[in-house]
Scaffold this motif. Sequence first.
Motif, PDB file in Angstrom:
ATOM      1  N   ALA A  64      43.196  34.679  43.207  1.00 33.98           N
ATOM      2  CA  ALA A  64      41.870  34.352  43.724  1.00 33.98           C
ATOM      3  C   ALA A  64      41.671  32.851  43.539  1.00 33.98           C
ATOM      4  O   ALA A  64      41.674  32.355  42.413  1.00 33.98           O
ATOM      5  CB  ALA A  64      40.799  35.131  42.981  1.00 33.98           C
ATOM      6  N   LYS A  65      41.542  32.143  44.647  1.00 37.46           N
ATOM      7  CA  LYS A  65      41.278  30.694  44.623  1.00 37.46           C
ATOM      8  C   LYS A  65      39.772  30.534  44.791  1.00 37.46           C
ATOM      9  O   LYS A  65      39.208  30.911  45.817  1.00 37.46           O
ATOM     10  CB  LYS A  65      42.031  30.001  45.761  1.00 37.46           C
ATOM     11  CG  LYS A  65      41.669  28.557  45.976  1.00 37.46           C
ATOM     12  CD  LYS A  65      42.305  27.653  44.964  1.00 37.46           C
ATOM     13  CE  LYS A  65      42.086  26.194  45.382  1.00 37.46           C
ATOM     14  NZ  LYS A  65      42.619  25.273  44.445  1.00 37.46           N
ATOM     15  N   VAL A  79      36.148  36.671  36.255  1.00 35.21           N
ATOM     16  CA  VAL A  79      36.983  37.045  37.396  1.00 35.21           C
ATOM     17  C   VAL A  79      37.722  38.318  36.986  1.00 35.21           C
ATOM     18  O   VAL A  79      38.413  38.349  35.973  1.00 35.21           O
ATOM     19  CB  VAL A  79      37.983  35.934  37.781  1.00 35.21           C
ATOM     20  CG1 VAL A  79      38.882  36.406  38.918  1.00 35.21           C
ATOM     21  CG2 VAL A  79      37.243  34.659  38.171  1.00 35.21           C
ATOM     22  N   MET A  80      37.528  39.362  37.795  1.00 35.80           N
ATOM     23  CA  MET A  80      38.148  40.647  37.495  1.00 35.80           C
ATOM     24  C   MET A  80      38.796  41.174  38.778  1.00 35.80           C
ATOM     25  O   MET A  80      38.206  41.100  39.855  1.00 35.80           O
ATOM     26  CB  MET A  80      37.097  41.652  37.020  1.00 35.80           C
ATOM     27  CG  MET A  80      37.659  43.046  36.799  1.00 35.80           C
ATOM     28  SD  MET A  80      36.438  44.217  36.188  1.00 35.80           S
ATOM     29  CE  MET A  80      35.246  44.227  37.498  1.00 35.80           C
ATOM     30  N   PHE A  81      40.001  41.672  38.636  1.00 31.09           N
ATOM     31  CA  PHE A  81      40.679  42.326  39.751  1.00 31.09           C
ATOM     32  C   PHE A  81      40.550  43.830  39.558  1.00 31.09           C
ATOM     33  O   PHE A  81      40.850  44.358  38.488  1.00 31.09           O
ATOM     34  CB  PHE A  81      42.159  41.933  39.806  1.00 31.09           C
ATOM     35  CG  PHE A  81      42.382  40.512  40.231  1.00 31.09           C
ATOM     36  CD1 PHE A  81      42.352  40.160  41.577  1.00 31.09           C
ATOM     37  CD2 PHE A  81      42.625  39.520  39.300  1.00 31.09           C
ATOM     38  CE1 PHE A  81      42.554  38.855  41.982  1.00 31.09           C
ATOM     39  CE2 PHE A  81      42.839  38.214  39.695  1.00 31.09           C
ATOM     40  CZ  PHE A  81      42.797  37.872  41.033  1.00 31.09           C
ATOM     41  N   SER A 101      43.829  29.788  35.580  1.00 37.38           N
ATOM     42  CA  SER A 101      45.094  29.122  35.304  1.00 37.38           C
ATOM     43  C   SER A 101      45.053  27.663  35.772  1.00 37.38           C
ATOM     44  O   SER A 101      46.080  27.008  35.840  1.00 37.38           O
ATOM     45  CB  SER A 101      46.252  29.879  35.960  1.00 37.38           C
ATOM     46  OG  SER A 101      46.041  29.988  37.352  1.00 37.38           O
ATOM     47  N   GLY A 102      43.858  27.163  36.108  1.00 35.89           N
ATOM     48  CA  GLY A 102      43.689  25.780  36.537  1.00 35.89           C
ATOM     49  C   GLY A 102      43.623  25.654  38.042  1.00 35.89           C
ATOM     50  O   GLY A 102      44.053  26.537  38.784  1.00 35.89           O
ATOM     51  N   GLU A 103      43.027  24.562  38.489  1.00 39.92           N
ATOM     52  CA  GLU A 103      42.889  24.246  39.912  1.00 39.92           C
ATOM     53  C   GLU A 103      42.193  25.354  40.704  1.00 39.92           C
ATOM     54  O   GLU A 103      42.530  25.616  41.849  1.00 39.92           O
ATOM     55  CB  GLU A 103      44.238  23.886  40.519  1.00 39.92           C
ATOM     56  CG  GLU A 103      44.852  22.645  39.883  1.00 39.92           C
ATOM     57  CD  GLU A 103      46.142  22.217  40.539  1.00 39.92           C
ATOM     58  OE1 GLU A 103      46.445  22.662  41.657  1.00 39.92           O
ATOM     59  OE2 GLU A 103      46.852  21.423  39.910  1.00 39.92           O
ATOM     60  N   GLY A 104      41.245  26.046  40.049  1.00 46.96           N
ATOM     61  CA  GLY A 104      40.475  27.091  40.711  1.00 46.96           C
ATOM     62  C   GLY A 104      41.214  28.403  40.901  1.00 46.96           C
ATOM     63  O   GLY A 104      40.716  29.300  41.574  1.00 46.96           O
ATOM     64  N   MET A 105      42.398  28.552  40.306  1.00 46.43           N
ATOM     65  CA  MET A 105      43.217  29.756  40.490  1.00 46.43           C
ATOM     66  C   MET A 105      43.019  30.755  39.348  1.00 46.43           C
ATOM     67  O   MET A 105      42.987  30.385  38.173  1.00 46.43           O
ATOM     68  CB  MET A 105      44.699  29.396  40.561  1.00 46.43           C
ATOM     69  CG  MET A 105      45.075  28.551  41.760  1.00 46.43           C
ATOM     70  SD  MET A 105      44.757  29.342  43.342  1.00 46.43           S
ATOM     71  CE  MET A 105      45.938  30.657  43.313  1.00 46.43           C
TER      72      MET A 105
END
Length: 140
Positions: A64-65, A79-81, A101-105
Amino acid sequence: MNKRNGVWIITLTLLFAVLLSGCGKSKGTDHHAAADADALEPIKVELQISPAEVAAGEPVKFEAKVTHQGENVDDAKEVMFEYWKDSSPEDEHNKEVVAGSGEGMYVLEKTFEEPGTYHVISHVTARDQHSMPSKEFTVK
């Protein structure tokens, strides 16, 4: 009309004029309206599944970006999958919260042993908003 009544009428008229002048719209920039418009711009969540063709027993990655106003969101509240096999009852849906994990990821890697059609939803809460993009994928 006596002098005293005249003073009251003039005072009330001036007070009324002052109050009405405060109700007009200013021609300058309304900074509050601009800030509200920025806050109302929705977060964007791009949900990706890789690889495109998922094989049973092989890892699959959900990504998810998350962006807001063109900027990466690295501080999402949650953020939940949520993922499940087609026709599974809701109490059999799997839900996993992930960290950024950084950079919006925001990434989750899973392996599915059974072939079939599956669904995934990324539940993203950020900037006082919630977005839930979903995708369907097939495990062969």
